[in-house]
Design an enzyme around this catalytic site. Structure first.
Site, short mmCIF file in Angstrom:
data_model
loop_
_atom_site.label_atom_id
_atom_site.label_comp_id
_atom_site.label_asym_id
_atom_site.label_seq_id
_atom_site.Cartn_x
_atom_site.Cartn_y
_atom_site.Cartn_z
N GLU A 44 31.85 -33.11 -16.37
CA GLU A 44 32.38 -33.05 -15.68
C GLU A 44 31.99 -34.68 -16.12
O GLU A 44 31.09 -34.75 -15.47
CB GLU A 44 32.35 -32.64 -14.85
CG GLU A 44 32.66 -30.29 -15.35
CD GLU A 44 33.46 -29.71 -14.30
OE1 GLU A 44 34.62 -29.79 -13.36
OE2 GLU A 44 33.19 -29.31 -13.79
N ASP A 45 33.55 -35.36 -15.76
CA ASP A 45 33.11 -36.51 -15.62
C ASP A 45 32.53 -37.60 -16.34
O ASP A 45 32.05 -38.21 -14.98
CB ASP A 45 33.67 -35.82 -13.73
CG ASP A 45 34.15 -35.37 -13.38
OD1 ASP A 45 35.43 -35.12 -14.41
OD2 ASP A 45 35.14 -35.33 -11.82
N CYS A 83 40.50 -32.94 -15.49
CA CYS A 83 39.76 -31.88 -15.94
C CYS A 83 41.00 -31.44 -16.30
O CYS A 83 41.10 -30.29 -17.44
CB CYS A 83 39.27 -31.06 -15.82
SG CYS A 83 39.57 -30.50 -13.37
N ASP A 256 34.68 -33.49 -20.53
CA ASP A 256 35.79 -33.26 -20.21
C ASP A 256 36.70 -34.18 -20.23
O ASP A 256 38.73 -34.78 -20.46
CB ASP A 256 36.50 -32.26 -19.20
CG ASP A 256 35.69 -32.83 -18.38
OD1 ASP A 256 35.49 -33.62 -17.88
OD2 ASP A 256 36.29 -31.96 -17.38
#
Length: 629
Positions: A44-45, A83, A256
């Site tokens: 993520e991120d 996301c 993502d």
């Protein structure tokens, strides 16, 4: 004798049929078993802060080794810089704004006659598991999509160990919350050897971040979280080897969207959209990889391409409704010229933006240029980096590159030469030397909007009301009902008061909404006829039109007659209507004083975004600094 000959011939035929049958069954089993397993390792991120992508500071030996055995994609892009909308594109192969999944944590409706990626794979015999995060921004039942989804989901759980699988494993430790929260950061990095941990000041800062101790500390957390990701990837790849599946599994690693930092996540700059992507294909499937092992490619890849690619790898037909293309496999269409991305409601704030990028240029279209570059959003504003940027701006000590981002309005368009200006600092939209490029990119954006039937200009509350009214998703409504898209675009993108006055009483509620909004944005005063029309809209059948009319009256100093409408809509049964009313009350500042008590009651709203906006409005009105989740 003739009967005996016939019997003998029949026996021979039966034996032949039996042998052919066995061969066919064997071939079918072999075909099934020969299909690759497909493993996605996602995080993520995170932007491209990896050793294999040229970052000399981060510690990622496992991911770097994976890249040496695979192919690195340097032009892979999310369809949204946050996301949930991005993940809706990943799982459907469709742009989020074409299926009503474009607003953060909205409740979109996926067409019933279409399927999610794993559903096609399951029908073809794949075992499909998703380990931990879905967040598809649509209303769905996870077990209608996956065989398993959750922290215990694993390819190991399939009963038939020869069954091919599609597995997704997602790492949470690079999320923005693990950068902003020291406690969460330490929970992911506590077991890392001290010698690989970076210290504050050892990590480079983006050119628009103030060089302060707290900013350096958080950037260091972000980098060390990536080192924890490397260990996570190592564990999964080791499990794959231990199970003897390494030679049968295609691995795709990606993030993502961009880094969970201000002016990265939630932004259409490359800092928010560009992600690292690595593809490793075992030797037995090398014909499916159009590049050499260890190679680096600048081929453009969109998140809408992931679903078609997996279907192609599995030997399945790619459905026509999917808006991406396969970038791996034997039957590939021509490569992309552009990738596209969108930003809509980010948490509690609306700000429609669209982007088009080729290998050299990025075009951004701001549909609401009257709004600030950086609106106050509860989550990022609680982070220490955003606080440092706000403080630095107030004190006049932020880097020159950041001053543009502190402006209270935005240009209509931006154009960047991302090859020579990777931080997208110099807007070329008004440079005559780039006029042809601007026209080309603008045209690409317009054609894409039409092609995917972009629903971004349909206000969220109206969009959901339409879905209820027509009993079908917005994807179908825009293709099957008579929606005046051209007129909606003309009014929504206009800047002439005469245009808004002409259409303010139009039969379509979206047209009326944008006409009233336009008057609030561009009119300096109201003539008698327009004033009369705005007053009529206070009784409009559509709640969003009523709110837009009330907003226009407040901005043009007729707030007394508008306040009852905003007060009433703030307690509407529809959550997105409540959010729209709260946003207007927050926007008008001191003029919202008469409804302070109603605002205070709204702090307990079930929709956390409404509560966040109301809290900000009250903080401004009362000079407080109260915090909500």
């Amino acid at each position: 004798m003739l009967i005996k000959k016939i019997d003998m011939n029949l026996k021979k035929i039966n034996i032949l049929i039996f042998i052919v049958g066995l061969c066919l069954c064997s071939c079918k089993k072999q075909d099934k078993d020969s299909r690759p397993n497909i493993l996605w390792i996602t995080t993520e991120d995170m932007s491209s802060q990896l050793g294999c992508f040229g970052d000399e500071h981060v510690h990622t030996p496992v991911i770097d080794q994976l890249a040496s055995k695979g192919v690195r994609y340097t032009n892979a892009f999310a369809t949204a810089p946050v996301c949930a909308p991005a993940r809706s594109s990943i799982i459907t192969g469709m742009h989020q704004s074409s299926i009503g999944a474009h607003h953060m944590r909205c409740k979109g409706h996926f067409p019933k006659d279409l399927k999610y990626l794993p559903q096609y794979l399951r029908e073809a015999g794949y075992y499909c598991v998703n380990n931990e995060k879905e967040d598809y921004n649509l209303e769905y039942n996870a077990l209608d999509i996956w065989n398993e989804s959750g922290v215990k989901a694993h390819w190991k759980n399939r009963e038939d160990k020869d069954q091919p699988f599609f597995a997704v494993f997602n790492f949470l430790g690079t999320h923005e919350s693990a950068t902003n929260s020291k406690k969460k950061h330490l929970s992911f990095t506590k077991d890392l050897p001290k010698e690989i941990l970076l210290q504050a000041g050892e990590v480079p800062l983006p050119p628009y971040f103030p060089n302060t101790p707290v900013v350096n500390e958080l950037m260091t957390r972000y980098y060390n979280n990536i080192a924890a990701l490397d260990r996570y990837v190592d564990n999964i790849l080791n499990e794959l080897k231990q199970d003897g599946l390494d030679d049968n599994t295609i691995v795709i690693f990606y993030s993502d969207h961009g880094a969970g930092l201000p002016i990265h996540k939630r932004w259409l700059y490359d800092s928010g959209l560009k992600v690292p992507m690595i593809v490793k294909v075992p030797e037995k499937y090398k014909k499916l990889l159009p590049y050499k092992v260890g190679e680096l490619t600048d081929e453009l890849v969109s998140f809408t391409d992931l679903a078609p690619t997996v279907l192609e790898l599995a030997g399945l037909t790619i459905p026509e409704h999917m808006q991406g293309r396969a970038f791996l496999g034997q039957h590939l269409s021509s490569k992309r010229e552009f990738v596209y991305a969108a930003r809509d409601r980010m948490d509690e704030r609306y700000d429609m933006q669209r982007a088009v990028r080729d290998k050299q240029f990025k075009y951004i279209r701001y549909y609401e240029p009257q709004k600030p570059y950086i609106q106050f959003m509860n989550t990022p504003e609680k982070g220490d980096i955003m606080k440092a940027i706000r403080k630095g701006n107030k004190e006049g000590i932020i880097p020159p590159m950041a001053k543009r981002l502190m402006e209270q309005t935005k240009p209509l368009e931006e154009l960047f030469d991302v090859k020579n200006d990777p931080w997208e600092l110099k807007n070329l939209a008004n440079d005559p030397n780039y006029k042809d490029v601007l026209v080309k990119m603008r045209k690409a954006h317009t054609e894409w909007s039409i092609d995917v039937a972009d629903a971004g200009l349909i206000p969220e509350a109206i969009l959901r009301q339409w879905e209820s009214k027509f009993n079908k998703p917005i994807y179908n409504i825009l293709r099957e009902e008579k929606v005046p898209i051209d007129l909606i675009q003309e009014v929504a993108l206009g800047s002439k008061v005469e245009l808004f006055e002409k259409h303010i009483l139009n039969a379509n509620e979206v047209v009326r909404y944008w006409a009233a909004t336009g008057i609030g944005n561009y009119a300096e005063n109201l003539n008698e006829e327009t004033f009369s029309s705005i007053i009529k809209l206070l009784d409009d059948e559509c709640s969003l039109v009523r709110i837009a009319a009330a907003r226009a009256l407040c901005i043009l100093n007729h707030e007394t007659i508008a306040m009852n409408i905003l007060k009433k809509e703030l307690v509407s049964i529809d959550e997105w209507t409540r959010l729209s009313a709260a946003l207007v009350l927050d926007e008008i500042g001191e003029k919202a004083k008469p409804v302070k008590e109603t605002l205070r009651l709204a702090l307990g709203d079930d929709n956390k975004y409404v509560a966040r906006v109301v809290n900000h409005a009250l903080n401004v009105l009362e000079g407080t600094n109260n915090i909500v989740k």
